[in-house]
Design a protein around this motif. Sequence first.
Motif, PDB file in Angstrom:
ATOM      1  N   ILE B 167       7.187   4.289   5.919  1.00 19.07           N
ATOM      2  CA  ILE B 167       7.077   3.034   5.665  1.00 19.07           C
ATOM      3  C   ILE B 167       6.220   1.854   6.431  1.00 19.07           C
ATOM      4  O   ILE B 167       6.119   1.401   6.524  1.00 19.07           O
ATOM      5  CB  ILE B 167       9.052   2.705   5.034  1.00 19.07           C
ATOM      6  CG1 ILE B 167       9.612   3.078   4.188  1.00 19.07           C
ATOM      7  CG2 ILE B 167       9.082   0.927   4.676  1.00 19.07           C
ATOM      8  CD1 ILE B 167      10.729   3.270   3.568  1.00 19.07           C
ATOM      9  N   LEU B 171       3.049  -0.242   6.830  1.00 20.55           N
ATOM     10  CA  LEU B 171       3.274  -2.036   6.436  1.00 20.55           C
ATOM     11  C   LEU B 171       2.750  -2.320   8.428  1.00 20.55           C
ATOM     12  O   LEU B 171       2.683  -3.488   8.245  1.00 20.55           O
ATOM     13  CB  LEU B 171       4.926  -3.015   7.166  1.00 20.55           C
ATOM     14  CG  LEU B 171       5.994  -2.165   5.746  1.00 20.55           C
ATOM     15  CD1 LEU B 171       7.691  -3.061   6.320  1.00 20.55           C
ATOM     16  CD2 LEU B 171       5.619  -3.300   4.637  1.00 20.55           C
ATOM     17  N   ALA B 231       8.241   2.275  -1.462  1.00 15.00           N
ATOM     18  CA  ALA B 231       8.185   1.315  -0.001  1.00 15.00           C
ATOM     19  C   ALA B 231       6.660   1.021   0.421  1.00 15.00           C
ATOM     20  O   ALA B 231       6.047   0.579   0.520  1.00 15.00           O
ATOM     21  CB  ALA B 231       8.828   1.027   0.327  1.00 15.00           C
ATOM     22  N   ALA B 234       3.704   0.308  -2.064  1.00 16.91           N
ATOM     23  CA  ALA B 234       3.722  -1.110  -1.747  1.00 16.91           C
ATOM     24  C   ALA B 234       3.599  -1.861  -0.378  1.00 16.91           C
ATOM     25  O   ALA B 234       2.495  -2.626  -0.250  1.00 16.91           O
ATOM     26  CB  ALA B 234       4.899  -1.717  -2.123  1.00 16.91           C
ATOM     27  N   GLY B 235       3.598  -1.340   0.413  1.00 23.75           N
ATOM     28  CA  GLY B 235       3.011  -1.264   2.046  1.00 23.75           C
ATOM     29  C   GLY B 235       1.441  -0.677   2.208  1.00 23.75           C
ATOM     30  O   GLY B 235       0.690  -1.878   2.943  1.00 23.75           O
TER      31      GLY B 235
ATOM     32  N   LEU C 163       7.887  -7.607  12.708  1.00 24.98           N
ATOM     33  CA  LEU C 163       6.697  -7.419  11.934  1.00 24.98           C
ATOM     34  C   LEU C 163       6.122  -8.851  11.039  1.00 24.98           C
ATOM     35  O   LEU C 163       5.101  -8.708  11.490  1.00 24.98           O
ATOM     36  CB  LEU C 163       6.908  -6.584  10.237  1.00 24.98           C
ATOM     37  CG  LEU C 163       6.182  -6.367   9.783  1.00 24.98           C
ATOM     38  CD1 LEU C 163       5.638  -5.543  10.289  1.00 24.98           C
ATOM     39  CD2 LEU C 163       6.917  -5.953   8.450  1.00 24.98           C
ATOM     40  N   ILE C 167       2.023 -10.523  12.544  1.00 22.12           N
ATOM     41  CA  ILE C 167       0.460  -9.958  11.265  1.00 22.12           C
ATOM     42  C   ILE C 167       0.288 -11.400  11.651  1.00 22.12           C
ATOM     43  O   ILE C 167       1.018 -12.144  11.327  1.00 22.12           O
ATOM     44  CB  ILE C 167       1.399  -9.803  10.166  1.00 22.12           C
ATOM     45  CG1 ILE C 167       1.885  -8.682   9.941  1.00 22.12           C
ATOM     46  CG2 ILE C 167       0.111 -10.154   8.431  1.00 22.12           C
ATOM     47  CD1 ILE C 167       2.900  -7.741   8.519  1.00 22.12           C
ATOM     48  N   ARG C 175       4.340 -11.122   2.489  1.00 23.69           N
ATOM     49  CA  ARG C 175       4.762  -9.870   1.525  1.00 23.69           C
ATOM     50  C   ARG C 175       5.696  -8.393   2.538  1.00 23.69           C
ATOM     51  O   ARG C 175       6.023  -7.402   1.925  1.00 23.69           O
ATOM     52  CB  ARG C 175       3.733  -8.963   0.732  1.00 23.69           C
ATOM     53  CG  ARG C 175       3.264 -10.425  -0.282  1.00 23.69           C
ATOM     54  CD  ARG C 175       1.500 -10.435  -0.553  1.00 23.69           C
ATOM     55  NE  ARG C 175       1.822  -9.318  -1.645  1.00 23.69           N
ATOM     56  CZ  ARG C 175       2.657  -9.496  -2.982  1.00 23.69           C
ATOM     57  NH1 ARG C 175       2.373 -10.991  -3.649  1.00 23.69           N
ATOM     58  NH2 ARG C 175       2.599  -8.541  -3.898  1.00 23.69           N
ATOM     59  N   ALA C 176       4.814  -8.160   3.606  1.00 22.55           N
ATOM     60  CA  ALA C 176       5.113  -7.491   4.336  1.00 22.55           C
ATOM     61  C   ALA C 176       6.897  -6.876   5.009  1.00 22.55           C
ATOM     62  O   ALA C 176       7.787  -6.778   4.219  1.00 22.55           O
ATOM     63  CB  ALA C 176       4.106  -6.867   5.553  1.00 22.55           C
ATOM     64  N   VAL C 179       8.988  -6.483   1.295  1.00 24.36           N
ATOM     65  CA  VAL C 179       9.265  -5.145   1.753  1.00 24.36           C
ATOM     66  C   VAL C 179      10.159  -4.655   2.935  1.00 24.36           C
ATOM     67  O   VAL C 179      11.184  -3.531   2.241  1.00 24.36           O
ATOM     68  CB  VAL C 179       7.567  -4.868   1.919  1.00 24.36           C
ATOM     69  CG1 VAL C 179       8.253  -2.969   1.694  1.00 24.36           C
ATOM     70  CG2 VAL C 179       7.224  -4.640   0.166  1.00 24.36           C
ATOM     71  N   VAL C 183      13.743  -3.446   2.235  1.00 27.22           N
ATOM     72  CA  VAL C 183      14.263  -1.703   2.453  1.00 27.22           C
ATOM     73  C   VAL C 183      16.190  -1.713   3.528  1.00 27.22           C
ATOM     74  O   VAL C 183      16.304  -0.889   3.307  1.00 27.22           O
ATOM     75  CB  VAL C 183      13.422  -1.104   3.079  1.00 27.22           C
ATOM     76  CG1 VAL C 183      13.359  -0.002   4.309  1.00 27.22           C
ATOM     77  CG2 VAL C 183      11.878  -1.022   2.610  1.00 27.22           C
TER      78      VAL C 183
END
Lengths: 229, 242, 261
Positions: B167, B171, B231, B234-235, C163, C167, C175-176, C179, C183
Amino acid sequence: MPAPLQQAPLLQASQLYCERDERVLFARLDFTLHSGELVQVEGPNGAGKTTLMRSLTGLNQYFEGEVRWRGYSLAQDTTAFHAETLALGHHSGIKLPLTPTENLRWIAAARGISLHDLDARIAFSLDAVGLSGFEHQPAHTLSAGQKRRITLARLFLEPATLWVLDEPFSAIDKAGVAALEGLLGDHIQRGGAALVVTHHDLRLARPHHRLLLGQGRRGEWQWQEAVAA
Amino acid sequence: MTIKRASLPPLLEAASLPPLSQGFGALLRRDLLLASRQRSDLIYPVFFFFMVVSLFPLGIGPDGKLLAKTAPGILWIAALLSTLLATDSLFRQDYDDGTLEILLSSPQSSFVFVTAKVLAHWLVASLPLLLFAPLIAVMLHLDGRGIGILLASLALGTPILSLISAIGASLTVGLRRGSMLVALIALPLYVPVLIFAVGAVETATLGGSVAGHIGYLAAMLVLAVTLAPFAIAAGLAISVKA
Amino acid sequence: MQQRVNQAETKTATLWQWINNTFHRFGSPKYFYDLTGKLLPWCWAGVLLVLIPGLIWGLAFAPPDYYQGNSYRIIFIHVPAAGIAMMGYAVMAFAGIVTLVWRMKMADVIAKVVAPIGASFTFLCLVTGAIWGRPTWGTWWEWDARLTSMLILFFLYVSVMALRAAIEHPDVAARATAVLSIVGIVNLPIIRYSVNWWNTLHQPSSIRLTGSSLAPEMLYPLLACIVGFYFLFAVLVMLSARNEVLLREYRSAWVKKWLKP
């Protein structure tokens, strides 16, 4: 002119708009692509040609507007579109430790191509791009042009209606370029359609369209008709 | 030798989708074939594991009792770091060479591809670890029952770790500073696996029943296998489609 | 009969339309800015009238604890901060779901500004827990189940912020991180459960910061502090969200008008 497969155009782009780093690449971009048509996409460096290709094939989700395939919006479902589209971008997906045959075998399976007599078809495709004799050599032993031709072998392998080719002539010799132009003609002759990004003066046996991007600071563009060579 | 104007295949009229197993099998075979050509991928994680474990006696002293007591934790933390290091570049090459673009613009579901990639990676990076773990455990004076449970916990736990770090890898695949970030993302999520796995090995060395621990690990594995691929897919879509 | 059915249909249609409209209005940066402008004074009032009296009551006037003396008073900060820490992560994950499913711009503004605020409250909770540990356990840090869970929650916040910082493309970052926070929220109950389980295994019983029952003289100021902290959280989130909205929308007409009235 072969009859279109259906009433709706194959590909229909409406009101596409995309900006990158606060720069407008294209705005209010509309065009349709019918079966038997070819659009050559041109424009200066950084004009957004690759971004447009990626937007149309679902590899860029940051644009506005709508793309339809055979009348159905790609925002709803992309399965049929992906099954019928062969997109060759800057990156090839070729693994250097694998041989051309091994590379094409996994790409074909991942692309959902029927595995019936696959090996024979791979051999035929590799022969068509002049790689017979190199089928079982690791790709890292091949020249840049030969690696490029592994990717181009997919044109013979995959029965795709729409070809989306980003700079297909790079690293290809003169005779190869002429052959590719012939293939593009054959492809639209059989009812296919193609979007081709290239600066090369396309010499096709049939008339085609030209889409010029980067014609102004606000994402202006032009649509031109090119005559048969 | 150049390109010929050979005949093109007939156009596809109605796309009939091939079975999902086709894409799964193709990608799994490809990645295993690649690993067999680049054998270093198979042995580096094992050596890393070995080296990290060897550092502990050097760091905390060679006292056999102390080592035996801390062995479950040491072995598991070393295995965890080894999995983390091996997985952080799971998608890097596929991102650079365009494989991911092919997979994401395939008519098949990327869920299937993601599962195949993680499975292939686990077979290449973690399975060798399982083979060598008993030898390394002996060096830390872990007893026979402990080693058996260590293997069981590694077999159930490392796939969860691979899925979790995948995951993080998905990302961060487009980023230059990726690998440190993957560690920051994955390590807190590793906590439950570490706790139950080390608990299992410790309890085994003390002679207790480990059915509960192993049950928790198995349940987490089922959860990870069913949820993590969503996930990860999607990532990847977020990282690649930009 | 036909008419009644039609009426019912129109009613459902209007209700649906109303939901949709409200939702879209929340998605509009200008509407958000105006709305939070109206809400802010009320939340400030909550901070002044609930949090500050609550803290003074708890820290100065509530009776000392029978066992712990005055050191227990840190619960008036520690407990509310712990609540905000967890709720902040839940808000971030919910905003992540809205970002991914409805692509609403405002949801990402909330997710972005909640992360550092939630992390700060988590840190506050950790620090107060450690300070309380000194007189109670005799150490600055005890691997108590709740504190350890909070520590891991803090790590989860850090990973989401790291994160986002890594980016460059703001939409990709949105969006990252969405997610990742989803999680995280799926994993949080498992982490908490496993840490509790680990703790009972290693340290059978220890003094807890929050007893099972508090005397009413202690409970009421605690409740006031908890409610007051929520007001403080709301104020902080709204202030930084309004800043973020102005930053993101600086090219739009309404922001230009706002800057030069």
